[in-house]
Design a protein around this motif. Structure first.
Motif, PDB file in Angstrom:
ATOM      1  N   LYS A 130       5.696 -11.906  -8.155  1.00  0.00           N
ATOM      2  CA  LYS A 130       5.659 -12.405  -6.774  1.00  0.00           C
ATOM      3  C   LYS A 130       5.998 -11.296  -5.780  1.00  0.00           C
ATOM      4  N   LEU A 131       7.022 -10.498  -6.117  1.00  0.00           N
ATOM      5  CA  LEU A 131       7.428  -9.413  -5.225  1.00  0.00           C
ATOM      6  C   LEU A 131       6.312  -8.371  -5.114  1.00  0.00           C
ATOM      7  N   ILE A 132       5.715  -8.014  -6.234  1.00  0.00           N
ATOM      8  CA  ILE A 132       4.610  -7.054  -6.211  1.00  0.00           C
ATOM      9  C   ILE A 132       3.474  -7.583  -5.327  1.00  0.00           C
ATOM     10  N   THR A 133       3.158  -8.867  -5.468  1.00  0.00           N
ATOM     11  CA  THR A 133       2.081  -9.474  -4.678  1.00  0.00           C
ATOM     12  C   THR A 133       2.397  -9.435  -3.189  1.00  0.00           C
ATOM     13  N   LYS A 134       3.671  -9.681  -2.840  1.00  0.00           N
ATOM     14  CA  LYS A 134       4.064  -9.665  -1.427  1.00  0.00           C
ATOM     15  C   LYS A 134       3.977  -8.258  -0.824  1.00  0.00           C
ATOM     16  N   ILE A 135       4.196  -7.245  -1.669  1.00  0.00           N
ATOM     17  CA  ILE A 135       4.113  -5.861  -1.180  1.00  0.00           C
ATOM     18  C   ILE A 135       2.662  -5.396  -1.119  1.00  0.00           C
ATOM     19  N   LEU A 136       1.913  -5.672  -2.173  1.00  0.00           N
ATOM     20  CA  LEU A 136       0.500  -5.240  -2.213  1.00  0.00           C
ATOM     21  C   LEU A 136      -0.372  -6.310  -1.561  1.00  0.00           C
ATOM     22  N   SER A 137      -0.093  -6.542  -0.293  1.00  0.00           N
ATOM     23  CA  SER A 137      -0.783  -7.571   0.485  1.00  0.00           C
ATOM     24  C   SER A 137      -1.375  -6.948   1.735  1.00  0.00           C
ATOM     25  N   PRO A 138      -2.309  -7.673   2.389  1.00  0.00           N
ATOM     26  CA  PRO A 138      -2.873  -7.163   3.648  1.00  0.00           C
ATOM     27  C   PRO A 138      -1.768  -6.877   4.659  1.00  0.00           C
ATOM     28  N   LEU A 139      -2.041  -5.974   5.548  1.00  0.00           N
ATOM     29  CA  LEU A 139      -1.044  -5.483   6.503  1.00  0.00           C
ATOM     30  C   LEU A 139      -0.346  -6.609   7.261  1.00  0.00           C
ATOM     31  N   LYS A 140      -1.096  -7.625   7.670  1.00  0.00           N
ATOM     32  CA  LYS A 140      -0.521  -8.695   8.501  1.00  0.00           C
ATOM     33  C   LYS A 140       0.572  -9.483   7.783  1.00  0.00           C
ATOM     34  N   VAL A 141       0.480  -9.565   6.453  1.00  0.00           N
ATOM     35  CA  VAL A 141       1.467 -10.375   5.718  1.00  0.00           C
ATOM     36  C   VAL A 141       2.316  -9.537   4.759  1.00  0.00           C
ATOM     37  N   ARG A 142       2.153  -8.223   4.800  1.00  0.00           N
ATOM     38  CA  ARG A 142       2.930  -7.359   3.897  1.00  0.00           C
ATOM     39  C   ARG A 142       4.410  -7.418   4.259  1.00  0.00           C
ATOM     40  N   VAL A 143       5.254  -7.536   3.247  1.00  0.00           N
ATOM     41  CA  VAL A 143       6.691  -7.656   3.507  1.00  0.00           C
ATOM     42  C   VAL A 143       7.252  -6.348   4.063  1.00  0.00           C
ATOM     43  N   LYS A 144       8.367  -6.468   4.772  1.00  0.00           N
ATOM     44  CA  LYS A 144       9.094  -5.305   5.285  1.00  0.00           C
ATOM     45  C   LYS A 144      10.278  -5.017   4.359  1.00  0.00           C
ATOM     46  N   ILE A 145      10.904  -3.881   4.586  1.00  0.00           N
ATOM     47  CA  ILE A 145      11.999  -3.472   3.704  1.00  0.00           C
ATOM     48  C   ILE A 145      13.173  -4.469   3.695  1.00  0.00           C
ATOM     49  N   PRO A 146      13.622  -5.014   4.835  1.00  0.00           N
ATOM     50  CA  PRO A 146      14.716  -5.986   4.769  1.00  0.00           C
ATOM     51  C   PRO A 146      14.394  -7.191   3.868  1.00  0.00           C
ATOM     52  N   GLN A 147      13.142  -7.632   3.906  1.00  0.00           N
ATOM     53  CA  GLN A 147      12.731  -8.758   3.039  1.00  0.00           C
ATOM     54  C   GLN A 147      12.726  -8.348   1.563  1.00  0.00           C
ATOM     55  N   ILE A 148      12.314  -7.121   1.297  1.00  0.00           N
ATOM     56  CA  ILE A 148      12.326  -6.641  -0.092  1.00  0.00           C
ATOM     57  C   ILE A 148      13.751  -6.590  -0.617  1.00  0.00           C
ATOM     58  N   LEU A 149      14.679  -6.083   0.213  1.00  0.00           N
ATOM     59  CA  LEU A 149      16.075  -5.960  -0.221  1.00  0.00           C
ATOM     60  C   LEU A 149      16.731  -7.320  -0.452  1.00  0.00           C
ATOM     61  N   GLU A 150      16.197  -8.370   0.181  1.00  0.00           N
ATOM     62  CA  GLU A 150      16.743  -9.719  -0.007  1.00  0.00           C
ATOM     63  C   GLU A 150      15.982 -10.519  -1.059  1.00  0.00           C
ATOM     64  N   ASP A 151      14.961  -9.905  -1.661  1.00  0.00           N
ATOM     65  CA  ASP A 151      14.104 -10.638  -2.592  1.00  0.00           C
ATOM     66  C   ASP A 151      14.878 -11.119  -3.824  1.00  0.00           C
ATOM     67  N   PRO A 152      14.572 -12.330  -4.319  1.00  0.00           N
ATOM     68  CA  PRO A 152      15.272 -12.877  -5.495  1.00  0.00           C
ATOM     69  C   PRO A 152      15.195 -11.978  -6.730  1.00  0.00           C
ATOM     70  N   TRP A 153      14.072 -11.279  -6.914  1.00  0.00           N
ATOM     71  CA  TRP A 153      13.973 -10.429  -8.111  1.00  0.00           C
ATOM     72  C   TRP A 153      14.961  -9.267  -8.044  1.00  0.00           C
ATOM     73  N   LEU A 154      15.160  -8.707  -6.841  1.00  0.00           N
ATOM     74  CA  LEU A 154      16.116  -7.607  -6.698  1.00  0.00           C
ATOM     75  C   LEU A 154      17.551  -8.095  -6.720  1.00  0.00           C
ATOM     76  N   ASN A 155      17.755  -9.381  -6.475  1.00  0.00           N
ATOM     77  CA  ASN A 155      19.111  -9.951  -6.429  1.00  0.00           C
ATOM     78  C   ASN A 155      19.189 -11.172  -7.338  1.00  0.00           C
ATOM     79  N   PRO A 156      19.089 -10.958  -8.659  1.00  0.00           N
ATOM     80  CA  PRO A 156      18.997 -12.100  -9.584  1.00  0.00           C
ATOM     81  C   PRO A 156      20.245 -12.964  -9.649  1.00  0.00           C
TER      82      PRO A 156
END
Length: 321
Positions: A277-303
């Motif tokens: 899911k995290l990979i999909t959110k990052i490798l997404s079109p520019l309009k919906v691509r996640v930003k760094i704060p969202q990545i740092l809060e992602d469930p996979w990074l914070n299990p």
């Protein structure tokens, strides 16, 4: 291409001086003294080569000044392209001088001579992330999570200071003695990229590697390099957990199609839904691509932290009791 004559202070890489050497008369034979190379005068003794390209070589060196091993990037002024020497190299030195983060390769010194430029930096003794992926075939999610988080924090640090890297890839993620990620090679980096009044500057220099390049770079349109750095991090995460790259860069037309479609995942190795899911959110079109704060809060990074919607559900249950 012949260069200017070697100056007295321009002896490098063990080249002997063309100046006459001093003689010591002891009543026997006169003894000549070897003139120190430029690097030796700065306390560096060169060792083996650990990387090389068309106009630059990276060698390990022993440093008296720093009392440790260092890496020295040696750039030939006669082999390097003019725009690199005039534009990218000065920019790289300016950028790395101001950065200090535990997951960035530390800049130590720059030395310029008639023939060469030397960039002295921290030595990461355990090779690159690419070396580890090749050896292990793919990385388990526990190690992958730790390394990816280190990468995200390093890039976040850079972006907060107005620095964009523009060449994030597995080869440029080095490993120190404790197997911590060290982002290196700021050859395409650019500073002074903080937004002004909420407006970000766009880049028109299309640099980096095709396999890690965002759709906007591949399309050749002016792009926001912060977003392209994030895309490249998504490619790195995919490479970590799957041991291969998500896009085939051997055919440009096919590559352009692939990056504009939803990323697909192989059946093997098994990778968790959260990671995909995290990979999909990052490798997404520019309009919906996640930003760094969202990545740092992602469930996979914070299990170990409950997801935000789980917290809401828990609060609702408590309020009903």
């Amino acid at each position: 291409m012949p260069g200017p004559d070697v100056k007295a202070n321009d002896n490098v890489l063990g080249e002997m001086s063309t100046e006459p050497t001093a003689t010591v008369h002891s009543g026997v034979e006169a003894k000549t003294e070897r003139k120190l190379t430029v690097l030796e005068t700065h306390g560096y003794v060169l060792g083996r080569t650990i990387g090389s390209g068309s106009y630059a070589t990276v060698k390990v060196a022993t440093s008296d000044r720093h009392n440790c091993q260092v890496a020295i990037k040696i750039i030939s002024k006669f082999q390097a392209p003019g725009d690199y020497l005039k534009k990218f190299l000065p920019r790289e030195i300016e950028v790395v001088k101001g950065l200090k983060h535990e997951n960035l390769i530390r800049f130590l010194q720059a030395i310029e001579t008639t023939h060469r430029v030397y960039i002295v930096m921290e030595y990461a003794e355990n090779g690159s992330l690419l070396d580890i992926i090749r050896k292990d075939q793919h990385i388990d999610e526990m190690r992958g999570r730790r390394w990816f988080k280190q990468l995200v924090e390093a890039v976040d640090y850079c972006h907060e200071r107005g620095v964009v890297h523009r060449d994030i890839k597995c080869e440029n993620l080095l490993m120190d003695h404790g197997l911590n990620i060290k982002l290196s090679d700021f050859g395409f980096a650019r500073g002074h990229m903080k937004p002004k009044n909420g407006v970000y500057s766009l880049s028109e220099t299309f640099c980096g590697s095709y396999a890690y390049a965002s759709p906007e770079i591949l399309k050749g349109v002016p792009y926001r390099p912060q977003d392209s750095d994030i895309w490249s991090m998504g490619v790195v995460l995919y490479a970590i957990v799957y041991g291969r790259l998500p896009f085939d860069d051997t055919n440009y037309t096919q590559l352009l199609k692939q990056v504009q479609n939803k990323v697909s995942f192989p059946r093997e190795p098994k990778v968790s839904t959260e990671c995909r899911k995290l990979i999909t959110k990052i490798l997404s079109p520019l309009k919906v691509r996640v930003k760094i704060p969202q990545i740092l809060e992602d469930p996979w990074l914070n299990p170990n932290q409950p997801a935000k919607d789980e917290e809401v559900d828990t609060a609702q249950v408590v309020s009903k009791k």
